[in-house]
Write an enzyme that holds these catalytic residues in place. Sequence first.
Site, mmCIF file in Angstrom:
data_model
loop_
_atom_site.group_PDB
_atom_site.id
_atom_site.type_symbol
_atom_site.label_atom_id
_atom_site.label_comp_id
_atom_site.label_asym_id
_atom_site.label_seq_id
_atom_site.Cartn_x
_atom_site.Cartn_y
_atom_site.Cartn_z
ATOM 1 N N TYR A 1 0.849 -1.204 0.000
ATOM 2 C CA TYR A 1 0.000 0.000 0.000
ATOM 3 C C TYR A 1 0.879 1.247 0.000
ATOM 4 O O TYR A 1 1.706 1.441 0.891
ATOM 5 C CB TYR A 1 -0.894 -0.031 1.242
ATOM 6 N N CYS A 2 0.716 2.116 -1.009
ATOM 7 C CA CYS A 2 1.408 3.403 -1.077
ATOM 8 C C CYS A 2 2.920 3.218 -0.971
ATOM 9 O O CYS A 2 3.518 2.550 -1.808
ATOM 10 C CB CYS A 2 0.862 4.335 0.000
ATOM 11 N N LEU A 3 3.561 3.766 0.067
ATOM 12 C CA LEU A 3 5.005 3.591 0.224
ATOM 13 C C LEU A 3 5.372 2.125 0.383
ATOM 14 O O LEU A 3 6.461 1.701 -0.024
ATOM 15 C CB LEU A 3 5.506 4.369 1.449
ATOM 16 N N GLY B 1 4.042 -0.175 -1.273
ATOM 17 C CA GLY B 1 4.121 -0.660 -2.639
ATOM 18 C C GLY B 1 5.433 -0.282 -3.304
ATOM 19 O O GLY B 1 6.001 -1.063 -4.079
ATOM 20 N N PHE C 1 -1.388 -1.004 -4.109
ATOM 21 C CA PHE C 1 -2.460 -0.062 -3.787
ATOM 22 C C PHE C 1 -1.895 1.358 -3.896
ATOM 23 O O PHE C 1 -0.967 1.714 -3.163
ATOM 24 C CB PHE C 1 -2.974 -0.242 -2.353
#
Length: 607
Positions: A334-336, A338, A362
């Site tokens: 998710y975000c960072l 990812g 994400f």
Amino acid sequence: MAAPTPENVFAELPDPKEVAKTYAEVAQRASHLISEHVQRQLKKGVSTPSDELGIAQAFMDMMAKLLANPYKLAQSQMNLVWDYFSLWQHSMLRVMGMHGAPIAQPEKTDKRFKDEQWEEHFLFDFIKQSYLITARHVHDTVCCVEGLDEHSQKKVNFFTRQYIDALSPSNFALTNPEVFRETVKNNGQNLIKGLNNLLRDMEDGGGQLRVKMTDTTAFELGRNVATTPGKVVFQTDMMQLIQYTPRTDKALKRPLLIVPPWINKFYILDLREKNSYIKWCVDQGHTVFVVSWVNPDERLAEKTFESYVHEGIVAALDAIEKQTGEKEVNVCGYCLGGTLLATTLAYLAGKKDKRIATATFFTTMIDFSEPGELGVFIDEGQVSSLEKKMFERGYLEGSEMAGTFNMMRANDLIWSFVVNNYLMGKDPFPFDLLYWNSDSTRMPAKMHSYYLRTMYMENRLVEPGGIVIDGVPIDLSKIKIPCYFISTLEDHIAPWKSTYTGAQALGGPVRFVLGGSGHIAGIVNPPASNKYGYWLNPSAKLPKDADAWFEGAQHQQGSWWTDWQEWVVPQDPEQVDARDPAKGKLKPIEDAPGSFVKVRLDANQAA
């Protein structure tokens, strides 16, 4: 109407005991804060004003360019005068009982002017339209100044918007009809209570204002948020690994590892039963493992981005293999998280390690060439200033980063609470999402400096060999496994067109999905809510241009969660008996959500 009597007049007045109590609290808090402020200033000594964000320089450059074209500036001023004249005409017609189309109207999504009096009352309508006209002309004048460099222009646009938002008439007691009514109704007690709330928030912030967004006492981790049953089965200095208790008799053979961003806590994916992505995955037959990152202090100042790779994802893979015996896993970032996952995938590809069979991203940026509004805060001057602070104390304070994110949606995440808490004199409403949002984490100085410079400033992750992890050159094109990208249409942190560009850097098959809403709501979107929907492009290959992809995309009803499930299961549909975390080879350490996530940095601690 009955004539007022001493009895009913006094009945409407506030309880004098409550008034005295509130005044006493205000006086005590104010005295304490002033004393503390004086002591801090004496310790610091007198220092010259600084322009760490480069705002003054950007606006000076803008004014110089603007004044170089006096004709255009005069034209803008005349357009403003003409709109004011049109508003005056419109207002005079309203006074005479004639109603015409307004000169300026707020966006339908603008919650600041939702009160009926903004439209129905002549004076408040005039104030509202006058503000909207001025705001539009100020923005139009400074938004596209000829000759101003792109970075300075973005900075001018962003901080001009902050200025415009701050001056909204909704933010002042006399020009906000809702606050005005409340003030008259309660004889000004809402403003006294609001002042008390303001002083409380300054106390909690150690002398700095930390606007309280929710009632933090209404939530407790493991009781009414982060309640999905599980066990912490492994930990390093960097993280705890949580394995969740199965809800089905059979489970997919491949375990699922979820890697959240290290800037926030994982339980955004486990807020409540009805919107918990973690619980939903367990219910679908996944053996779910989640990384819960540590909230670092000065002892972890030397931890690097490489530490997050080895002591985070790689260590989790080792633990999962030992716990379940499985050599292949599905991983979500998710975000960072990812961004870290993409780096780790390329590292593992270089090491011929094939334990990650599929990857899901994400709202993840891999290519940072277009970072959106966050780029306003990232240049040499600002990063150098930030590094100086970080290296002095060993970490970046989470509240500082949270404040940056809040500024990007100031009307929703700052000014609405200023009105509610300080003008209306109300306590913030208990809201689990905002509880999580205020529960930010620190970042080790060395790691965060590397991340800002290597990813945002130099964009080296997408360059083959641009970064090296443990001697392995990172080349994203070597990632050949199937990948699923979910981005969101209104994301202000990871703009979807930027995430789309990054998705094309990978070397394997990619399914790109665009969800509705923003960075959080678009991801935490369970099927049961039936909100937002998502877009899919049936083309087997991603078009080079994001707009071309969207033109060919079709809107789907429901949640992307079900689309992801239909994508991930066929990758390996084999099932095994559901795995109980208490019966694996790793001895459970404690119950979920674990002790790492329970270290909460309230503002007074952060200060």
